[in-house]
Design a protein around this motif. Structure first.
Motif, PDB file in Angstrom:
ATOM      1  N   THR A 117       0.471  -1.300   0.110  1.00  0.00           N
ATOM      2  CA  THR A 117       0.187  -0.168   0.166  1.00  0.00           C
ATOM      3  C   THR A 117       0.750   0.875  -0.068  1.00  0.00           C
ATOM      4  O   THR A 117       0.694   2.144  -0.296  1.00  0.00           O
ATOM      5  CB  THR A 117      -1.019   0.087   0.856  1.00  0.00           C
ATOM      6  N   ASP A 118       1.592   0.608   0.827  1.00  0.00           N
ATOM      7  CA  ASP A 118       3.115   2.537   1.009  1.00  0.00           C
ATOM      8  C   ASP A 118       3.643   2.804  -0.881  1.00  0.00           C
ATOM      9  O   ASP A 118       3.727   3.904  -1.083  1.00  0.00           O
ATOM     10  CB  ASP A 118       3.591   2.109   1.990  1.00  0.00           C
ATOM     11  N   ALA A 119       3.707   1.729  -0.805  1.00  0.00           N
ATOM     12  CA  ALA A 119       4.950   2.054  -2.259  1.00  0.00           C
ATOM     13  C   ALA A 119       3.504   2.441  -3.103  1.00  0.00           C
ATOM     14  O   ALA A 119       4.347   3.080  -4.138  1.00  0.00           O
ATOM     15  CB  ALA A 119       5.661   0.684  -3.093  1.00  0.00           C
ATOM     16  N   LEU A 120       2.371   2.029  -3.498  1.00  0.00           N
ATOM     17  CA  LEU A 120       1.407   2.481  -4.594  1.00  0.00           C
ATOM     18  C   LEU A 120       1.140   3.701  -4.499  1.00  0.00           C
ATOM     19  O   LEU A 120       0.492   4.614  -5.640  1.00  0.00           O
ATOM     20  CB  LEU A 120       0.418   1.036  -4.115  1.00  0.00           C
ATOM     21  N   ASN A 121       0.474   3.290  -3.120  1.00  0.00           N
ATOM     22  CA  ASN A 121       0.259   5.137  -2.441  1.00  0.00           C
ATOM     23  C   ASN A 121       0.740   5.707  -3.373  1.00  0.00           C
ATOM     24  O   ASN A 121       0.449   7.776  -3.401  1.00  0.00           O
ATOM     25  CB  ASN A 121      -0.163   5.268  -1.063  1.00  0.00           C
ATOM     26  N   ALA A 122       2.104   5.643  -2.904  1.00  0.00           N
ATOM     27  CA  ALA A 122       3.139   6.987  -3.223  1.00  0.00           C
ATOM     28  C   ALA A 122       3.172   6.819  -4.914  1.00  0.00           C
ATOM     29  O   ALA A 122       3.942   8.199  -5.484  1.00  0.00           O
ATOM     30  CB  ALA A 122       5.098   6.174  -2.574  1.00  0.00           C
ATOM     31  N   ARG A 123       2.780   6.317  -5.752  1.00  0.00           N
ATOM     32  CA  ARG A 123       2.508   6.169  -6.864  1.00  0.00           C
ATOM     33  C   ARG A 123       0.993   6.769  -8.017  1.00  0.00           C
ATOM     34  O   ARG A 123       0.622   6.447  -8.457  1.00  0.00           O
ATOM     35  CB  ARG A 123       3.008   5.389  -7.608  1.00  0.00           C
ATOM     36  N   LYS A 124       0.475   7.341  -6.638  1.00  0.00           N
ATOM     37  CA  LYS A 124      -1.142   7.865  -7.135  1.00  0.00           C
ATOM     38  C   LYS A 124      -2.576   6.208  -7.140  1.00  0.00           C
ATOM     39  O   LYS A 124      -3.177   6.223  -7.804  1.00  0.00           O
ATOM     40  CB  LYS A 124      -1.797   8.401  -8.035  1.00  0.00           C
ATOM     41  N   MET A 125      -1.916   5.161  -6.549  1.00  0.00           N
ATOM     42  CA  MET A 125      -2.146   3.734  -6.676  1.00  0.00           C
ATOM     43  C   MET A 125      -3.080   3.260  -5.122  1.00  0.00           C
ATOM     44  O   MET A 125      -2.271   3.576  -4.261  1.00  0.00           O
ATOM     45  CB  MET A 125      -1.524   2.827  -7.649  1.00  0.00           C
ATOM     46  N   LEU A 126      -3.935   2.529  -5.782  1.00  0.00           N
ATOM     47  CA  LEU A 126      -4.998   2.380  -4.539  1.00  0.00           C
ATOM     48  C   LEU A 126      -3.728   1.015  -3.938  1.00  0.00           C
ATOM     49  O   LEU A 126      -3.694   0.257  -5.269  1.00  0.00           O
ATOM     50  CB  LEU A 126      -6.165   1.950  -4.693  1.00  0.00           C
ATOM     51  N   GLY A 127      -3.748   0.747  -2.347  1.00  0.00           N
ATOM     52  CA  GLY A 127      -3.124  -0.409  -2.447  1.00  0.00           C
ATOM     53  C   GLY A 127      -4.241  -1.612  -2.106  1.00  0.00           C
ATOM     54  O   GLY A 127      -5.477  -1.271  -2.153  1.00  0.00           O
ATOM     55  N   PRO A 128      -4.591  -3.067  -1.687  1.00  0.00           N
ATOM     56  CA  PRO A 128      -5.258  -4.075  -1.773  1.00  0.00           C
ATOM     57  C   PRO A 128      -6.332  -3.633  -0.280  1.00  0.00           C
ATOM     58  O   PRO A 128      -6.819  -3.820  -1.562  1.00  0.00           O
ATOM     59  CB  PRO A 128      -4.709  -5.068  -1.894  1.00  0.00           C
ATOM     60  N   GLY A 129      -5.571  -2.940   0.360  1.00  0.00           N
ATOM     61  CA  GLY A 129      -6.901  -3.118   1.654  1.00  0.00           C
ATOM     62  C   GLY A 129      -7.276  -2.040   0.995  1.00  0.00           C
ATOM     63  O   GLY A 129      -8.295  -1.475   2.400  1.00  0.00           O
ATOM     64  N   GLN A 130      -7.446  -0.701   0.233  1.00  0.00           N
ATOM     65  CA  GLN A 130      -8.052   0.198   0.053  1.00  0.00           C
ATOM     66  C   GLN A 130      -9.407   0.348  -0.992  1.00  0.00           C
ATOM     67  O   GLN A 130     -10.070   0.923  -0.967  1.00  0.00           O
ATOM     68  CB  GLN A 130      -6.937   1.388  -0.254  1.00  0.00           C
ATOM     69  N   TYR A 131      -9.580  -0.835  -1.140  1.00  0.00           N
ATOM     70  CA  TYR A 131     -10.782  -0.606  -2.384  1.00  0.00           C
ATOM     71  C   TYR A 131     -11.726  -1.609  -1.254  1.00  0.00           C
ATOM     72  O   TYR A 131     -11.708  -2.042  -0.006  1.00  0.00           O
ATOM     73  CB  TYR A 131     -10.492  -2.017  -3.319  1.00  0.00           C
ATOM     74  N   HIS A 132     -13.406  -1.899  -2.212  1.00  0.00           N
ATOM     75  CA  HIS A 132     -14.606  -1.955  -1.704  1.00  0.00           C
ATOM     76  C   HIS A 132     -14.569  -3.697  -0.484  1.00  0.00           C
ATOM     77  O   HIS A 132     -14.717  -3.581   0.423  1.00  0.00           O
ATOM     78  CB  HIS A 132     -15.851  -1.917  -1.806  1.00  0.00           C
TER      79      HIS A 132
END
Length: 154
Positions: free
Chosen positions: A111-126
């Protein structure tokens, strides 16, 4: 190319209820690639990222062995995937759409690596996109389909 109705990507529930190919093709391609690489159905694949110039839309992550590629469409030649992607975004935006393609050098399920690149991490989806990606991948006879893609598209 499929175009989402306005507001769907910002609505977690509506996004979650999209068909799998649309879900993984519009904002969750990195999850599909990350799950693919966490338990690779074929050897020698790595992730690559299409990065549009000038912060334009069209970011995409897929896996490839350098010749064959896999994303939400299934298997194809890497060159065909790149050509299809560029042609589609050029039509949707303008003829000046360009991009670079680079190896992915970060964890596609972190999640941290993805958020730093403006992408959602696995736990940030419904729901659970990792489980959804595993189910999507399990429906494919990877060896047969990858070989067919290489033969048909060559």
């Amino acid at each position: 190319m499929y175009r989402l109705k306005p507001g769907i990507k910002r609505d977690p529930l509506r996004r979650w209820h999209l068909p799998d190919r649309v879900f993984f093709g519009h904002g969750a391609c990195h999850i599909l690639a990350g799950v693919y690489l966490s338990d690779p159905p074929l050897p020698g694949f790595r992730a690559e990222r299409i990065r549009p110039a000038d912060d334009r839309p069209g970011n995409h992550i897929f896996v490839t062995d350098g010749t064959v590629a896999f994303d939400f469409h299934g298997y194809s030649l890497r060159t065909s995937l790149l050509r299809h992607h560029a042609r589609g975004w050029s039509r949707l935006t303008d003829a000046g759409w360009t991009c670079t393609v680079a190896p992915v050098d970060f964890d596609l399920l972190d999640t941290d690596a993805l958020n730093a690149r403006k992408m959602l991490g696995p736990g940030q989806y419904h729901g659970d996109p990792v489980a959804r990606a595993r189910t999507f991948l399990a429906r494919i006879d990877h060896g047969t389909v990858a070989l067919r893609a290489a033969r048909i598209h060559a």
